[in-house]
Design a protein around this motif. Structure first.
Motif, PDB file in Angstrom:
ATOM      1  N   ASN A  15       0.739  -1.120   0.023  1.00  0.00           N
ATOM      2  CA  ASN A  15      -0.098   0.025  -0.195  1.00  0.00           C
ATOM      3  C   ASN A  15       0.862   1.287   0.095  1.00  0.00           C
ATOM      4  O   ASN A  15       1.712   1.464   0.906  1.00  0.00           O
ATOM      5  CB  ASN A  15      -0.887   0.065   1.364  1.00  0.00           C
ATOM      6  N   TYR A  41       0.501   5.561  -0.246  1.00  0.00           N
ATOM      7  CA  TYR A  41      -0.454   6.526  -0.465  1.00  0.00           C
ATOM      8  C   TYR A  41       0.306   8.071  -0.600  1.00  0.00           C
ATOM      9  O   TYR A  41       1.005   8.291  -0.394  1.00  0.00           O
ATOM     10  CB  TYR A  41      -1.011   6.736   1.305  1.00  0.00           C
ATOM     11  N   HIS A  54      -2.952   4.573  -3.528  1.00  0.00           N
ATOM     12  CA  HIS A  54      -4.034   5.442  -3.412  1.00  0.00           C
ATOM     13  C   HIS A  54      -3.557   6.648  -3.559  1.00  0.00           C
ATOM     14  O   HIS A  54      -2.724   7.345  -2.809  1.00  0.00           O
ATOM     15  CB  HIS A  54      -4.463   5.095  -1.782  1.00  0.00           C
TER      16      HIS A  54
END
Length: 403
Positions: free
Chosen positions: A279, A281, A304
């Protein structure tokens, strides 16, 4: 109880058709504890694991992010349930339609085994899996910590009923909340200049640049293998930084990372490359003058992008289509504004890549989602299409505002 008047099962791989149930007020981007009415315990990913196929169980309610979940729309009336700590979805394991089948976490896909209908039962809810048509429950009415979360016929039992309790927006650097304000379209004025005289800056933990301008590496062109200005170790955060020209290959994330309020005044090779992790960001910030792409996704996992502004760029995001290692890659864009941008995201459908878009503002025109057939290293991927399809590219006309 609000339930479907009919359920249609197609073949052995059952797909359940349910009406869109507005059973609970679900706030997009909010995090929730999901608490069983019978046991009073919360759904969690066991042990806080970030691994694929980690089990989903119940545990005494705590503050851990492995007990915090976001409801992500998968189409009208259907929701994915995404763990905060891992960014992975609750998944009906191995597409099993049997009573007692377990749930685990798995990277977000378009599979209906990761989709649930939220149904009213008084002040509580019930979660019906789209693939099996069975209800999420605590197996055998257990009240023990570690009891598995399974599925069974809809019996309206308290072990199949849940309360969703919104939790605070805190969180560590790899799991930040989304931004609600529209992206700034004005590039900030640097508070000072910090020439990079000794090569790439290594970042572990959090590096706050105080809105100073960092440069100069490389020649500002598209030459491959230029050094980055910043290299971020797994779990690191880079924030409040302006990258001036030339900025070489921008920023390299070697694992899970957060780029918060980072601005690229003139993108050289790439603004940022996501190389290893699950992940990544990007929160706030912006980039301009990227003749090729802004964000290059070479590793696995999900990028993201929230509250970001792009101007005069080729592609905002590209999942690598000819890297030496092929992965399933995902991008989630929310609250993003682009101007003079050709493509928001390029993905490889043959590898199962996905792209999701909400609250996108486009000045002029842009291709929202461009599809490629990924190939082996050294060859050029073939463009095979574009546009929303509900399989790899997820958005509707209401998600995109053209100005």
């Amino acid at each position: 109880m609000v339930v479907a008047s009919s359920m249609v099962l197609i073949g052995a791989a059952a797909v359940v058709t349910l009406p869109a149930a507005q059973a609970a007020t679900i706030t997009p981007g909010a995090w929730y504890n999901i608490i069983n009415v019978h046991s009073g315990k919360a759904i969690e990913v066991s042990g806080g694991s970030t691994a694929d196929a980690a089990t989903v169980v119940q545990q005494t309610v705590g503050s851990g992010q492995n007990q915090q979940f976001r409801f992500e729309s998968a189409g009208t009336g259907w929701w994915r349930i995404v763990a905060r700590h891992s960014g992975k979805a609750i998944d009906l394991w191995e597409w099993n339609t049997a009573g007692g089948a377990e749930f685990r976490q798995w990277p977000i896909t378009s599979g209906v085994n990761q989709q649930f209908s939220v149904q009213n039962i008084g002040d509580n809810i019930q979660l019906i899996n789209r693939h099996s048509g069975l209800a999420l429950e605590v197996w055998e009415w257990s009240t023990a910590n570690g009891a598995r979360i399974s599925q069974f016929d809809d019996l309206d039992g308290a072990n199949q009923q849940w309360r969703i309790v919104q939790v605070g927006s805190g969180g560590g650097p790899t799991t930040p909340p989304p931004t609600g304000n529209p992206p700034s379209t004005s590039f900030p004025t640097p508070t000072g200049n910090s020439p990079v005289n000794n090569g790439t800056i290594q970042v572990s933990g959090t590096f706050d640049g105080g809105m100073r301008r960092y440069c100069c590496i490389g020649d500002g062109g598209q030459g491959e293998s230029q050094d980055p200005v910043f290299e971020i170790a797994a779990g690191g955060t880079l924030q409040n930084v302006i990258l001036g020209a030339p900025a070489g290959d921008g920023v390299h994330c070697e694992g899970n990372c957060t780029l918060r309020n980072v601005w690229w005044e003139d993108v050289g090779e790439d603004a940022a490359t996501f190389r290893g992790g699950s992940n990544y960001y990007v929160i706030g910030g912006g980039a301009r003058s990227a003749s090729d792409k802004v964000f290059q996704h070479n590793g696995s996992g999900t990028v993201h992008i929230n509250g970001f502004y792009a101007e005069n760029v080729g592609k905002l995001y590209r999942a690598c289509g000819n890297c030496s290692s092929s992965y399933q890659r995902h991008v989630v864009m929310d609250n993003v504004t682009v101007r003079s941008t050709k493509v928001l995201a390029g993905i490889n459908t043959n590898w199962g890549d996905t792209a999701r878009f909400t609250r996108i503002t486009v000045y002029g025109s842009a291709v929202i989602c461009e599809k490629y057939r990924g190939v082996s290293s050294g060859n050029e991927p073939e463009k095979i299409g574009e546009g929303a399809d509900g399989v790899n590219c997820f958005y509707s006309s209401s998600d995109i505002t053209i100005r």
